[in-house]
Design a protein around this motif. Structure first.
Motif, short mmCIF file in Angstrom:
data_model
loop_
_atom_site.label_atom_id
_atom_site.label_comp_id
_atom_site.label_asym_id
_atom_site.label_seq_id
_atom_site.Cartn_x
_atom_site.Cartn_y
_atom_site.Cartn_z
N GLN A 14 0.84 -1.20 0.00
CA GLN A 14 0.00 0.00 0.00
C GLN A 14 0.87 1.24 0.00
O GLN A 14 2.08 1.17 0.21
CB GLN A 14 -0.96 0.01 1.19
N THR A 15 0.26 2.38 -0.26
CA THR A 15 0.99 3.64 -0.31
C THR A 15 1.56 3.96 1.08
O THR A 15 1.04 3.51 2.11
CB THR A 15 0.08 4.79 -0.75
N GLU A 16 2.62 4.76 1.09
CA GLU A 16 3.23 5.13 2.36
C GLU A 16 2.26 5.95 3.21
O GLU A 16 1.47 6.74 2.70
CB GLU A 16 4.50 5.94 2.12
N ARG A 17 2.34 5.75 4.51
CA ARG A 17 1.48 6.54 5.41
C ARG A 17 1.85 8.02 5.34
O ARG A 17 3.02 8.38 5.21
CB ARG A 17 1.64 6.04 6.85
N SER A 18 0.84 8.84 5.46
CA SER A 18 1.08 10.29 5.50
C SER A 18 1.34 10.70 6.95
O SER A 18 1.43 9.86 7.85
CB SER A 18 -0.16 11.03 4.97
N GLN A 19 1.45 12.01 7.19
CA GLN A 19 1.67 12.50 8.55
C GLN A 19 0.50 12.20 9.47
O GLN A 19 0.63 12.29 10.70
CB GLN A 19 1.91 14.01 8.51
#
Length: 391
Positions: A14-19
């Protein structure tokens, strides 16, 4: 940490976690993206650096879905589209020019046939049908201007198979692209690229979504081929919506367990039908009676979620069977959690002549069952009562 098992790749890619530290990928419902400065905008439009510009081109949700499907199919790259048919069209059109020829197995989805027989000729693209039951004739049908072979395996709806290793070797011998619609098998059951195919397409609407919620498609191939697909799609616009991409990506997390259940239920349904006196013929790749059973075991993990049978009594009995169903859904879709029944001769393939239908394994009494995830006892009881009440 790198993963190799199908189920783990489907869940953990999955896409990288955001802040915001979200556990599951958010939905990026935005039409466009902001540039940090004028130089970044210039570099992105010049393809010197990567990144999202506009959702018609790319979007984080689409990218996650594509990445998962590439890992599952063994492909280098992909492009997600707004429907399965836009994927089929966009997997052919970028590679065919006026004066080219495509060899098409006639046993493909009806709309795929319409593209090749009704639309491409207007652009000067020729076609020839290859009989699925006579593979020994295929090489003689290849012309100097043949650029692509397009097939489905298993076929829709007759569930006939094509030997992918054999066909890929034939295509490489003649420097022809092999394009495989892998919708029925899904990447969990069959990987055409690993068997030599150049391009794989899917209608994500079917088993990939698995719950009848969203429409979409995907094209998978080498980076070089997808570069041409991406250019074509970027300027013609068949972009998948971020919301649908998010649905498909989440659905892939359960594809393996769903397909295991679909296949288990379908085999039980096929075994029941094979013993029923009102059934003339049953087709299911993992039934020993299937004429290509050994090939199915060689290139598929299991038999899939579709069962086709011929009911005694022809087209009228087929319609009565559909009308007699109580639990099963009468719909044009397939690959759902819910069992779906269709009568191809009077619906999806009704525009073909009797001769053309029979040439692709469709007879007046042919019924296609997309076997769902209900308990197998309930599915069989439903089919049993519909057979009885359609006499």
């Amino acid at each position: 940490m790198e993963y190799t098992n199908f189920e783990t790749l489907a869940i953990r890619t999955q896409t990288e976690r955001s802040q915001n530290r979200e556990h599951t990928s958010p939905i990026y419902m935005t039409s466009s993206f902001v540039f940090e400065d004028a130089e970044q905008a210039r570099a992105m439009f010049a393809d010197e650096v990567g990144g999202n510009l506009y959702t018609r081109f790319s979007n984080p949700n689409n990218s996650e879905f594509i990445e998962k499907m590439c890992l599952m199919e063994g492909a280098e790259d992909g492009f997600a589209t707004a429907s399965g048919m836009s994927a089929v069209f966009s997997s052919m059109a970028p590679f065919l020019n006026c004066g080219d020829h495509i060899l098409l197995c006639k046993s493909v989805f009806g709309s795929s046939l319409q593209i090749v027989t009704q639309i491409f000729p207007k652009w000067g693209i020729e076609y020839t049908f290859a009989p699925i039951d006579k593979p020994e004739t295929w090489e003689s049908l290849i012309k100097p201007n043949t650029k692509m072979v397009m097939i489905e395996t298993p076929s829709n709806p007759a569930l006939d198979l094509i030997d992918l290793k054999w066909l890929s070797a034939l295509c490489k011998k003649h420097n022809i692209l092999l394009n495989v619609d892998n919708c029925f098998a899904t990447p969990y059951l069959q990987n055409p690229i690993k068997l030599g195919a150049d391009i794989v397409t899917h209608s994500a609407t079917k088993f990939i979504d698995g719950q009848g919620r969203a429409i979409g498609g995907i094209i998978l191939a080498s980076k070089e081929l997808i570069k041409q697909v991406r250019f074509f799609c970027r300027h013609t616009g068949p972009a998948l919506s971020p919301f649908s991409a998010w649905i498909f990506s989440k659905s892939l997390e359960t594809l393996a367990v769903r397909m295991d259940r679909h296949c288990d239920n379908a085999l039980k349904v096929a075994q029941f039908l094979e013993q029923h006196p009102d059934v003339e013929l049953v087709k299911y790749p993992f039934l020993p009676s299937h004429p290509q059973h050994e090939l199915a075991k060689k290139q598929m993990r299991a038999g899939g979620g579709l069962v086709t049978f011929i009911i005694k009594g022809g087209i009228d009995r087929g319609r009565r069977f559909l009308n007699a169903t109580q639990m099963a859904t009468h719909s044009a879709n397939l690959g759902d959690t819910r069992t779906i029944v269709t009568h191809p001769a009077s619906t999806t393939h009704s525009k073909l002549s009797d001769e053309d239908r029979e040439s692709v394994g469709i007879f007046p009494g042919t019924i296609r069952i997309s076997v769902g995830l209900e308990h197998s006892d309930d599915i069989i009881a439903e089919i049993k009562q519909a057979l009885e009440n359609s006499k």
